[in-house]
Write an enzyme that holds these catalytic residues in place. Structure first.
Site, mmCIF file in Angstrom:
data_model
loop_
_atom_site.group_PDB
_atom_site.id
_atom_site.type_symbol
_atom_site.label_atom_id
_atom_site.label_comp_id
_atom_site.label_asym_id
_atom_site.label_seq_id
_atom_site.Cartn_x
_atom_site.Cartn_y
_atom_site.Cartn_z
ATOM 1 N N ARG A 1 -0.437 9.050 1.907
ATOM 2 C CA ARG A 1 -1.676 9.646 1.676
ATOM 3 C C ARG A 1 -1.953 11.110 1.747
ATOM 4 N NH1 ARG A 1 -5.027 5.463 5.415
ATOM 5 N NH2 ARG A 1 -4.597 3.622 3.994
ATOM 6 N N HIS B 1 -10.444 10.363 7.240
ATOM 7 C CA HIS B 1 -10.340 9.118 7.378
ATOM 8 C C HIS B 1 -9.883 8.643 8.528
ATOM 9 C CE1 HIS B 1 -9.627 5.030 5.944
ATOM 10 N NE2 HIS B 1 -8.568 4.869 6.237
ATOM 11 N N GLU C 1 0.901 -1.098 -0.012
ATOM 12 C CA GLU C 1 -0.009 0.176 -0.167
ATOM 13 C C GLU C 1 0.864 1.275 -0.121
ATOM 14 O OE1 GLU C 1 -4.189 -1.065 1.763
ATOM 15 O OE2 GLU C 1 -2.615 -0.819 3.524
ATOM 16 N N ARG D 1 -0.438 9.052 9.046
ATOM 17 C CA ARG D 1 -0.750 7.652 9.205
ATOM 18 C C ARG D 1 -0.007 6.915 8.020
ATOM 19 N NH1 ARG D 1 -4.099 3.308 8.809
ATOM 20 N NH2 ARG D 1 -5.904 4.821 8.504
ATOM 21 N N HIS E 1 -8.220 10.577 3.246
ATOM 22 C CA HIS E 1 -7.678 9.541 2.303
ATOM 23 C C HIS E 1 -8.153 10.009 0.823
ATOM 24 C CE1 HIS E 1 -7.697 5.540 0.411
ATOM 25 N NE2 HIS E 1 -7.197 5.048 1.517
HETATM 26 C C1 LIG Z 1 -13.573 2.285 5.711
HETATM 27 C C2 LIG Z 1 -12.178 2.178 6.546
HETATM 28 C C3 LIG Z 1 -11.323 1.396 6.184
HETATM 29 C C4 LIG Z 1 -10.049 1.342 6.868
HETATM 30 N N1 LIG Z 1 -9.152 0.500 6.527
HETATM 31 C C5 LIG Z 1 -7.884 0.360 7.266
HETATM 32 C C6 LIG Z 1 -7.119 -0.783 6.895
HETATM 33 O O1 LIG Z 1 -7.327 -1.547 5.920
HETATM 34 N N2 LIG Z 1 -6.061 -0.956 7.613
HETATM 35 C C7 LIG Z 1 -5.751 -0.358 9.008
HETATM 36 O O2 LIG Z 1 -4.756 -0.420 9.519
HETATM 37 N N3 LIG Z 1 -6.699 0.696 9.237
HETATM 38 C C8 LIG Z 1 -7.793 0.815 8.435
HETATM 39 N N4 LIG Z 1 -8.723 2.082 8.708
HETATM 40 C C9 LIG Z 1 -8.596 2.616 10.113
HETATM 41 C C10 LIG Z 1 -8.860 1.508 11.216
HETATM 42 O O3 LIG Z 1 -9.951 0.807 10.781
HETATM 43 C C11 LIG Z 1 -9.178 2.218 12.613
HETATM 44 O O4 LIG Z 1 -8.260 3.341 12.815
HETATM 45 C C12 LIG Z 1 -9.392 1.325 13.801
HETATM 46 O O5 LIG Z 1 -10.243 0.199 13.212
HETATM 47 C C13 LIG Z 1 -9.571 1.942 14.997
HETATM 48 O O6 LIG Z 1 -9.894 0.779 15.816
HETATM 49 P P1 LIG Z 1 -10.421 1.149 17.286
HETATM 50 O O7 LIG Z 1 -10.395 0.027 18.005
HETATM 51 O O8 LIG Z 1 -9.446 2.157 17.925
HETATM 52 O O9 LIG Z 1 -11.851 1.979 17.180
HETATM 53 P P2 LIG Z 1 -12.926 1.529 16.434
HETATM 54 O O10 LIG Z 1 -12.869 0.184 15.469
HETATM 55 O O11 LIG Z 1 -13.502 2.721 16.111
HETATM 56 O O12 LIG Z 1 -13.996 1.223 17.837
HETATM 57 C C14 LIG Z 1 -14.477 2.149 18.561
HETATM 58 C C15 LIG Z 1 -15.317 1.505 19.678
HETATM 59 O O13 LIG Z 1 -15.698 2.352 20.583
HETATM 60 C C16 LIG Z 1 -17.183 2.331 20.647
HETATM 61 N N5 LIG Z 1 -17.356 3.566 21.146
HETATM 62 C C17 LIG Z 1 -17.203 4.832 20.716
HETATM 63 N N6 LIG Z 1 -17.908 5.863 21.598
HETATM 64 C C18 LIG Z 1 -18.493 5.201 22.659
HETATM 65 C C19 LIG Z 1 -19.175 5.431 23.783
HETATM 66 N N7 LIG Z 1 -19.478 6.778 23.994
HETATM 67 N N8 LIG Z 1 -19.545 4.681 24.596
HETATM 68 C C20 LIG Z 1 -19.492 3.128 24.444
HETATM 69 N N9 LIG Z 1 -18.636 2.894 23.369
HETATM 70 C C21 LIG Z 1 -18.475 3.876 22.491
HETATM 71 C C22 LIG Z 1 -17.560 2.072 19.368
HETATM 72 O O14 LIG Z 1 -19.079 1.474 19.599
HETATM 73 C C23 LIG Z 1 -16.739 1.083 18.818
HETATM 74 O O15 LIG Z 1 -17.007 -0.269 19.303
HETATM 75 C C24 LIG Z 1 -9.783 2.084 8.169
HETATM 76 C C25 LIG Z 1 -10.864 2.879 8.645
HETATM 77 C C26 LIG Z 1 -12.053 2.948 7.638
HETATM 78 C C27 LIG Z 1 -13.169 3.816 8.306
#
Ligand SMILES: Cc1cc2nc3c(=O)[nH]c(=O)nc-3n(C[C@H](O)[C@H](O)[C@H](O)COP(=O)(O)OP(=O)(O)OC[C@H]3O[C@@H](n4cnc5c(N)ncnc54)[C@H](O)[C@@H]3O)c2cc1C
Length: 516
Positions: free
Chosen positions: A290, A351, A127, A386, A242
Site C-alpha cells: 500500500r 487508513h 490483495e 501493514r 490506503h
Molecule cells: C473501511 C475499512 C476497511 C477495512 N478493511 C479491512 C480488511 O478488509 N481486512 C483487515 O484485516 N482490516 C481491514 N481494516 C482495518 C481493520 O478493520 C481494523 O484495523 C480492525 O478492525 C481494528 O479492530 P479493533 O478491534 O482493534 O478496533 P475497532 O474495530 O476499531 O474497535 C474499537 C472499539 O473500541 C471502542 N472504543 C474506542 N474508544 C473507546 C472509549 N474511549 N471508550 C469505550 N470504547 C471505546 C469503539 O467503540 C469500538 O467498539 C479496515 C478498516 C477500515 C476503516
C-alpha cells in the site's frame, strides 16, 4: 499534555463495580478476546458506542490466512516482512501467520458466514503485497460487518459477559505500575470498574486526520489513556494511507473505501489519459504494498496534474462485480458511478495505525495487568507498512492470546481496591464548545496537510508548532464531557505521531520523508 487523569476530582468516591476482567472495545479484537476468556470469569465489556460502530464493522476485503494446500505460512511470513519494510518483529509475525488459520477455523465453527464456492469450499482472494490467494471474506465485501455481528451475537448470549454500551473509557487507574480499574463515563455520571486485568482493544486514531476511512469515534482514546497510565507507546509515526478511497464531492466524516480486493480481482489504476501507471513501478504492479501504490498515485497526480486517479474495473462483468463487491457496487451506483463500466475516482487517505501501545507476544504491556490488542497495539507485526488483511487476523490471534494469558495468569481483585478514592489535579480554564470544535478541526487539517504520506522536515516542524500551541491551551482546561476527552486524546495522539515522525529521520515504509 502531562495530566494523569482527564477530569478534575477532589476525594471523589465514585460508584464502583468489581469485575475479574475489563475489556474496552467491541471490535473484532475485543469481542474475540471476550469469547476466549474462561466462562467463570466475570467480564465487563465496555464500548463507547454499539457493536455496529467500529473499524471492524467497516472492514471490507477480508482476513488473510493460509487456508490452501498450495500455500504455507512461511510464504505469508515473507510477504508480511517484505511489506513491513524491515521493521517487523519476526517472532510476532511467525506467531500471527502460523496460528492464524486455526482462528479462522474457529470462526467457521462459530458460524461466521465466510463466502464459499459451489462445492462449499472457501472463496479465497488476493490483495496487495500477497504472492498467493489467501484472503477469506464474508458477504463479498462485508467481512467486518458479518464477523463482528456474529461474534457480537454469540457474546451477547454469554452470562459472564456484562456489556456497557455507550460507556466511555476515560482513564485507566493504576497503583505501583499495576492496573486496578477503569474510570468510565456513562449517561451523565462516572463509574469505577474495578479489576486487576484490563484488555484495551479500542482501535486506531484515523480521525485525527481530515481524510480517513475510520469512523468518527476513532481518535485513539485507548492509546492516550494507556499512555497516561504509563504504558509505552511506540512507532506512532507509522500511519498507513490506503491508495484507493472514493473521491467525494461533499464533506464527509469518513471516506468510503474501495477495497484492495477490487485490484485483487483485476482492477487497474489509471491516470486521466487512461495510462496504467503502476505497470513497471513494482513487480506486483497494482498489487504492490500500500505505501508504494499510495506514493505512486500521488507522484502520478503531480506529474499529470490530475486531482485523482481512476480505478478501471471494466475487466469484471456487472454480475461478477455486484456479487463479489455488493457494498462497493451499491455505494458507487448511489453516487452515479455506473460500475463496472465507469471508472471509479480514487485518492489515498489515512487508513490504519501500525504503531500503538507496545505489547509482547501475549498482548501484555509494561503495566502489570494491562493488555492491548488489535489496532491500538503495537505488536511489531506490521512493521512500517501493514500487509492487506493482516489487521483482522491480528485482532483474532492477539485477542485470543491476551485472553489465554489471563486465563492462565489471572490476577484476583486486590483487597485495597475497595478503598480507592480519586483525587486529581485542579484545572481552571473553561473552553467553549466552539473552541473545542476549532481545535478538532485544526488538528485534522494539520495532520492531513503536514503529516500525510509524503512528509518534509519543515512540514513536520510546522505541525509540531501548531499542535504544541493547542496542547498549551488545553493544559489547564477543565475537561468534563466525552467530546472534550476525545478532543484532548486526539491532540495527545497527533503530537505522538508528529514527535515520532520528527525523530525518524530516514524514510521507511509508510513514513516517507523528502527534503524541503
Ligand atoms: C473501511 C475499512 C476497511 C477495512 N478493511 C479491512 C480488511 O478488509 N481486512 C483487515 O484485516 N482490516 C481491514 N481494516 C482495518 C481493520 O478493520 C481494523 O484495523 C480492525 O478492525 C481494528 O479492530 P479493533 O478491534 O482493534 O478496533 P475497532 O474495530 O476499531 O474497535 C474499537 C472499539 O473500541 C471502542 N472504543 C474506542 N474508544 C473507546 C472509549 N474511549 N471508550 C469505550 N470504547 C471505546 C469503539 O467503540 C469500538 O467498539 C479496515 C478498516 C477500515 C476503516
Amino acid at each position: 499534555m502531562k495530566r494523569r487523569i482527564l477530569p478534575d476530582f477532589e476525594n471523589e468516591t465514585i460508584q464502583a463495580y468489581n469485575f475479574d476482567v475489563i475489556i474496552v472495545g467491541t471490535g473484532v479484537a475485543g469481542l474475540y478476546a471476550a469469547l476466549n476468556l474462561d466462562e467463570d470469569l466475570e467480564v465487563a465489556v465496555v464500548t463507547k458506542a454499539n457493536i455496529d460502530e467500529s473499524n471492524s464493522y467497516l472492514a471490507q476485503g477480508g482476513i488473510a490466512a493460509v487456508m490452501t494446500a498450495d500455500d504455507n505460512y512461511h510464504n505469508h511470513v515473507e510477504d508480511t516482512l517484505v511489506a513491513g519494510a524491515g521493521l517487523c518483529n519476526r517472532e510476532a509475525v511467525e506467531v500471527l501467520c502460523e496460528e492464524g488459520p486455526s482462528d479462522i477455523h474457529k470462526l467457521i465453527e462459530m458460524q461466521v458466514p465466510f463466502d464459499v464456492n459451489e462445492d462449499g469450499d472457501l472463496q479465497i482472494t488476493r490483495e496487495g503485497g500477497h504472492h498467493h490467494r489467501r484472503i477469506v471474506h464474508c458477504g463479498g465485501d462485508a467481512t467486518g460487518r458479518e464477523t463482528t455481528k456474529q461474534l457480537g451475537n454469540i457474546a451477547l448470549t454469554k452470562e459472564n459477559l456484562h456489556f456497557f454500551f455507550g460507556t466511555y473509557l476515560v482513564d485507566i487507574i493504576t497503583k505501583d505500575n499495576a492496573v486496578f480499574g477503569a474510570l468510565v463515563h456513562t449517561g451523565d455520571e462516572y463509574k469505577l470498574l474495578r479489576s486487576n486485568n484490563i484488555i484495551v482493544a479500542s482501535g486506531g486514531c484515523g480521525q485525527i486526520y481530515r481524510y480517513t476511512t475510520s469512523p468518527l469515534g476513532s481518535v485513539g482514546d485507548g492509546i492516550a489513556a494507556c499512555a497516561r497510565a504509563g504504558a509505552v507507546v511506540n512507532d506512532m509515526e507509522l500511519v498507513q494511507f490506503h491508495p484507493t478511497t472514493l473521491v467525494s464531492k461533499g464533506k464527509e466524516d469518513r471516506l468510503f473505501l474501495i477495497s484492495e480486493a477490487v485490484r485483487g480481482e483485476g482492477g487497474i489504476l489509471r491516470n486521466s489519459k487512461g495510462e496504467a501507471f503502476m505497470q513497471g513501478k513494482h513487480e506486483l504492479a497494482d498489487l504492490a504494498p500500500r505505501d508504494i501504490v499510495t506514493r505512486e498515485i500521488l507522484k502520478e497526480l503531480a506529474r499529470v496534474g490530475d486531482p485523482n486517479a481512476w480505478l478501471d474495473v471494466s475487466s469484471m462483468s456487472e454480475e461478477f462485480f455486484s456479487t463479489r463487491f455488493p457494498t462497493i457496487y451499491g455505494e458507487c451506483k448511489s453516487r452515479g458511478i455506473n460500475v463496472p463500466h465507469d471508472m471509479i475516482p480514487v485518492h489515498p487517505a489515512q487508513h490504519y495505525l501500525m504503531g500503538g501501545v507496545k505489547t509482547d507476544l501475549n498482548s501484555r504491556t509494561n503495566v502489570k495487568g494491562l493488555y492491548c490488542c488489535g489496532e491500538c497495539a503495537e505488536t511489531g507485526i506490521h512493521g512500517a507498512n501493514r500487509l492487506a488483511s493482516n489487521s483482522l487476523l491480528e485482532c483474532l490471534v492477539f485477542g485470543r492470546r491476551a485472553a489465554q494469558y489471563i486465563n492462565n495468569n489471572f490476577i484476583p481483585l486486590a483487597d485495597e481496591i475497595s478503598e480507592y478514592t480519586i483525587t486529581t489535579e485542579h484545572h481552571t480554564k473553561r473552553l467553549t464548545l466552539d473552541e473545542y470544535h476549532k481545535i478538532e478541526s485544526t488538528v485534522k487539517d494539520t495532520m492531513s496537510d503536514y503529516v500525510g504520506p509524503i512528509r518534509t522536515p519543515s512540514g513536520l516542524r510546522k505541525a509540531k508548532e501548531i499542535l504544541t500551541a493547542i496542547s498549551d491551551r488545553l493544559d489547564n482546561a477543565i475537561l468534563e464531557t466525552p467530546y472534550e476527552f476525545k478532543v484532548f486524546n486526539g491532540v495527545t495522539n497527533a503530537l505522538m505521531v508528529v514527535d515520532g515522525a520528527i525523530a525518524r529521520k530516514e524514510s521507511v515504509g509508510s513514513h516517507y520523508i523528502v527534503n524541503d
